[in-house]
Design an enzyme around this catalytic site. Structure first.
Site, PDB file in Angstrom:
ATOM      1  N   SER A  20       0.841  -1.204   0.000  1.00 12.56           N
ATOM      2  CA  SER A  20       0.000   0.000   0.000  1.00 12.56           C
ATOM      3  C   SER A  20       0.872   1.249   0.000  1.00 12.56           C
ATOM      4  O   SER A  20       1.995   1.231   0.533  1.00 12.56           O
ATOM      5  CB  SER A  20      -0.878   0.012   1.255  1.00 12.56           C
ATOM      6  OG  SER A  20      -1.555   1.256   1.371  1.00 12.56           O
ATOM      7  N   TYR A  65      -1.730  -0.358  10.406  1.00 10.24           N
ATOM      8  CA  TYR A  65      -1.943  -0.873   9.040  1.00 10.24           C
ATOM      9  C   TYR A  65      -0.771  -0.467   8.141  1.00 10.24           C
ATOM     10  O   TYR A  65      -0.221  -1.283   7.398  1.00 10.24           O
ATOM     11  CB  TYR A  65      -3.260  -0.307   8.500  1.00 10.24           C
ATOM     12  CG  TYR A  65      -3.490  -0.532   7.013  1.00 10.24           C
ATOM     13  CD1 TYR A  65      -4.031  -1.737   6.548  1.00 10.24           C
ATOM     14  CD2 TYR A  65      -3.169   0.449   6.078  1.00 10.24           C
ATOM     15  CE1 TYR A  65      -4.239  -1.936   5.195  1.00 10.24           C
ATOM     16  CE2 TYR A  65      -3.379   0.247   4.728  1.00 10.24           C
ATOM     17  CZ  TYR A  65      -3.916  -0.941   4.289  1.00 10.24           C
ATOM     18  OH  TYR A  65      -4.122  -1.144   2.929  1.00 10.24           O
TER      19      TYR A  65
HETATM   20  P1  NAP Z   1     -11.678  -5.267   0.683  1.00  8.00           P
HETATM   21  O1  NAP Z   1     -12.631  -4.844  -0.375  1.00  8.00           O
HETATM   22  O2  NAP Z   1     -11.967  -4.955   2.104  1.00  8.00           O
HETATM   23  O3  NAP Z   1     -11.418  -6.847   0.524  1.00  8.00           O
HETATM   24  C1  NAP Z   1     -10.565  -7.503   1.400  1.00  8.00           C
HETATM   25  C2  NAP Z   1     -10.637  -8.962   1.109  1.00  8.00           C
HETATM   26  O4  NAP Z   1      -9.700  -9.627   1.958  1.00  8.00           O
HETATM   27  C3  NAP Z   1     -11.996  -9.566   1.401  1.00  8.00           C
HETATM   28  O5  NAP Z   1     -12.365 -10.371   0.299  1.00  8.00           O
HETATM   29  C4  NAP Z   1     -11.783 -10.417   2.656  1.00  8.00           C
HETATM   30  O6  NAP Z   1     -12.511 -11.635   2.654  1.00  8.00           O
HETATM   31  C5  NAP Z   1     -10.314 -10.767   2.499  1.00  8.00           C
HETATM   32  N1  NAP Z   1      -9.663 -11.120   3.762  1.00  8.00           N
HETATM   33  C6  NAP Z   1      -9.390 -10.324   4.826  1.00  8.00           C
HETATM   34  N2  NAP Z   1      -8.740 -11.014   5.778  1.00  8.00           N
HETATM   35  C7  NAP Z   1      -8.612 -12.281   5.304  1.00  8.00           C
HETATM   36  C8  NAP Z   1      -8.048 -13.469   5.822  1.00  8.00           C
HETATM   37  N3  NAP Z   1      -7.469 -13.504   7.038  1.00  8.00           N
HETATM   38  N4  NAP Z   1      -8.094 -14.599   5.068  1.00  8.00           N
HETATM   39  C9  NAP Z   1      -8.654 -14.589   3.834  1.00  8.00           C
HETATM   40  N5  NAP Z   1      -9.215 -13.489   3.286  1.00  8.00           N
HETATM   41  C10 NAP Z   1      -9.200 -12.354   4.021  1.00  8.00           C
HETATM   42  O7  NAP Z   1     -10.219  -4.673   0.433  1.00  8.00           O
HETATM   43  P2  NAP Z   1      -9.456  -4.125  -0.848  1.00  8.00           P
HETATM   44  O8  NAP Z   1      -9.510  -2.651  -0.800  1.00  8.00           O
HETATM   45  O9  NAP Z   1      -9.850  -4.848  -2.075  1.00  8.00           O
HETATM   46  O10 NAP Z   1      -7.974  -4.533  -0.410  1.00  8.00           O
HETATM   47  C11 NAP Z   1      -7.231  -5.572  -1.020  1.00  8.00           C
HETATM   48  C12 NAP Z   1      -5.779  -5.352  -0.691  1.00  8.00           C
HETATM   49  O11 NAP Z   1      -5.386  -4.077  -1.210  1.00  8.00           O
HETATM   50  C13 NAP Z   1      -5.476  -5.313   0.810  1.00  8.00           C
HETATM   51  O12 NAP Z   1      -4.246  -5.953   1.069  1.00  8.00           O
HETATM   52  C14 NAP Z   1      -5.358  -3.819   1.102  1.00  8.00           C
HETATM   53  O13 NAP Z   1      -4.553  -3.562   2.207  1.00  8.00           O
HETATM   54  C15 NAP Z   1      -4.746  -3.329  -0.193  1.00  8.00           C
HETATM   55  N6  NAP Z   1      -4.932  -1.893  -0.441  1.00  8.00           N
HETATM   56  C16 NAP Z   1      -6.169  -1.348  -0.593  1.00  8.00           C
HETATM   57  C17 NAP Z   1      -6.289   0.018  -0.834  1.00  8.00           C
HETATM   58  C18 NAP Z   1      -7.615   0.702  -1.022  1.00  8.00           C
HETATM   59  O14 NAP Z   1      -7.651   1.952  -1.066  1.00  8.00           O
HETATM   60  N7  NAP Z   1      -8.714  -0.020  -1.130  1.00  8.00           N
HETATM   61  C19 NAP Z   1      -5.137   0.817  -0.901  1.00  8.00           C
HETATM   62  C20 NAP Z   1      -3.903   0.216  -0.732  1.00  8.00           C
HETATM   63  C21 NAP Z   1      -3.805  -1.137  -0.515  1.00  8.00           C
HETATM   64  P3  NAP Z   1     -14.058 -11.742   3.167  1.00  8.00           P
HETATM   65  O15 NAP Z   1     -14.823 -10.735   2.348  1.00  8.00           O
HETATM   66  O16 NAP Z   1     -14.461 -13.141   2.858  1.00  8.00           O
HETATM   67  O17 NAP Z   1     -14.046 -11.423   4.622  1.00  8.00           O
END
Ligand code: NAP
Length: 250
Positions: free
Chosen positions: A145, A159
């Site tokens: 991130s 985080y």
């Molecule tokens: P999101 O929409 O909240 O989705 C997160 C996903 O991770 C969900 O499908 C959840 O599964 C799964 N998850 C969480 N903990 C888990 C575990 N222990 N085992 C298996 N699955 C797990 O998040 P996102 O924004 O797409 O984020 C994806 C990645 O991008 C993350 O690593 C996040 O830190 C990174 N990121 C996001 C942003 C942003 O602005 N969105 C920016 C920088 C980095 P369930 O739904 O089944 O619970």
């Protein structure tokens, strides 16, 4: 047995992981969609992929737990065959908070979910991919991130620090396995429109901060997916140990 290339995407039921699963399936990969609790979202995604002629399986596993990770990888071995690509994507964040209000329980939950999980999935992938263990090589893409650079003061330093650890994991592992046929890189998204921000207590966080992003908008999950796919493909064949920032100029 499956004759397509195989990718595991952790946390693929929604958000960036789901967009990445769709893209890999469209490009001909057999996709393992891992999820933790939202079976409905994972099954909906699987239906969409198979309806479009793609191949995928869904596997419930909490990737912060070692027994679940072992079960996840042995399911892939049995149902899809040789793993070619790991996308470490599953991640969590907690309610916005200053550091002096963070409990040990919260900090440990962040580290286990965002760091231990990536290490465990890297370990199982290296065991299968490394030429040292008789494998054919492979690619790992870690989703870090922009928070690793900004530190996320007043929001979630825990985080941000967990993502800093992923940058270091990427660097160290890339060097450890470079001569064994495995490339390891990471993407560092900035503000992306997903449901994750609601978990931090501010669903509209991306819209609020759009004006400080040089490109003047938040990113889409599909834009991150394209970068992940490029890093997994042979088009990035001379890249390892690198960080690709996708933050609209932030
Ligand atoms: P999101 O929409 O909240 O989705 C997160 C996903 O991770 C969900 O499908 C959840 O599964 C799964 N998850 C969480 N903990 C888990 C575990 N222990 N085992 C298996 N699955 C797990 O998040 P996102 O924004 O797409 O984020 C994806 C990645 O991008 C993350 O690593 C996040 O830190 C990174 N990121 C996001 C942003 C942003 O602005 N969105 C920016 C920088 C980095 P369930 O739904 O089944 O619970």
């Amino acid at each position: 047995m499956n004759n397509k290339k195989v990718v595991l995407i952790t946390g693929a039921g929604r958000g960036i992981g789901a967009a990445t699963a769709k893209l890999f399936a469209k490009q001909g990969y057999a996709v393992c969609i891992n999820y933790k609790s939202n079976a409905e979202a994972a099954n909906r995604l699987a239906f969409e992929i198979t309806s479009n002629g793609g191949k995928c399986i869904t596997v419930q596993a909490d990737v912060s737990l070692e027994p679940d990770v072992l079960r996840l990888f042995s399911t892939i071995d049995q149902e899809l065959g040789c793993l070619n690509v790991l996308v470490n994507n599953a991640g969590v964040l907690k309610q916005q908070s200053r550091l002096e209000d963070m409990t040990a329980e919260r900090i440990n939950a962040i580290l286990i979910n965002n760091v231990t999980s990536y290490f465990l999935c890297c370990r199982e992938s290296v065991k299968r991919m490394s030429t040292r263990h008789g494998g054919d090589g492979g690619v790992i893409v870690n989703v870090s991130s922009g928070a690793a650079r900004s530190g996320s003061p007043n929001e979630y330093i825990d985080y941000a620090a967990s993502k800093g650890a992923i940058d270091t994991l990427t660097k160290g592992l890339s060097l450890e396995v470079a001569a064994e046929g495995i490339r390891v890189n990471c993407v560092r998204p900035g503000l992306i429109h997903t449901e994750m921000h609601a978990d931090g207590g501010e669903p509209d966080r991306v819209s609020r901060l759009e004006s400080i992003i040089p490109l003047q908008r938040g990113g889409e999950p599909s834009e991150v997916a394209e970068a992940i796919y490029w890093l997994a493909s042979d088009k990035s064949s001379f890249s390892t140990g690198n960080y690709l920032d996708l933050a609209g100029g932030l």
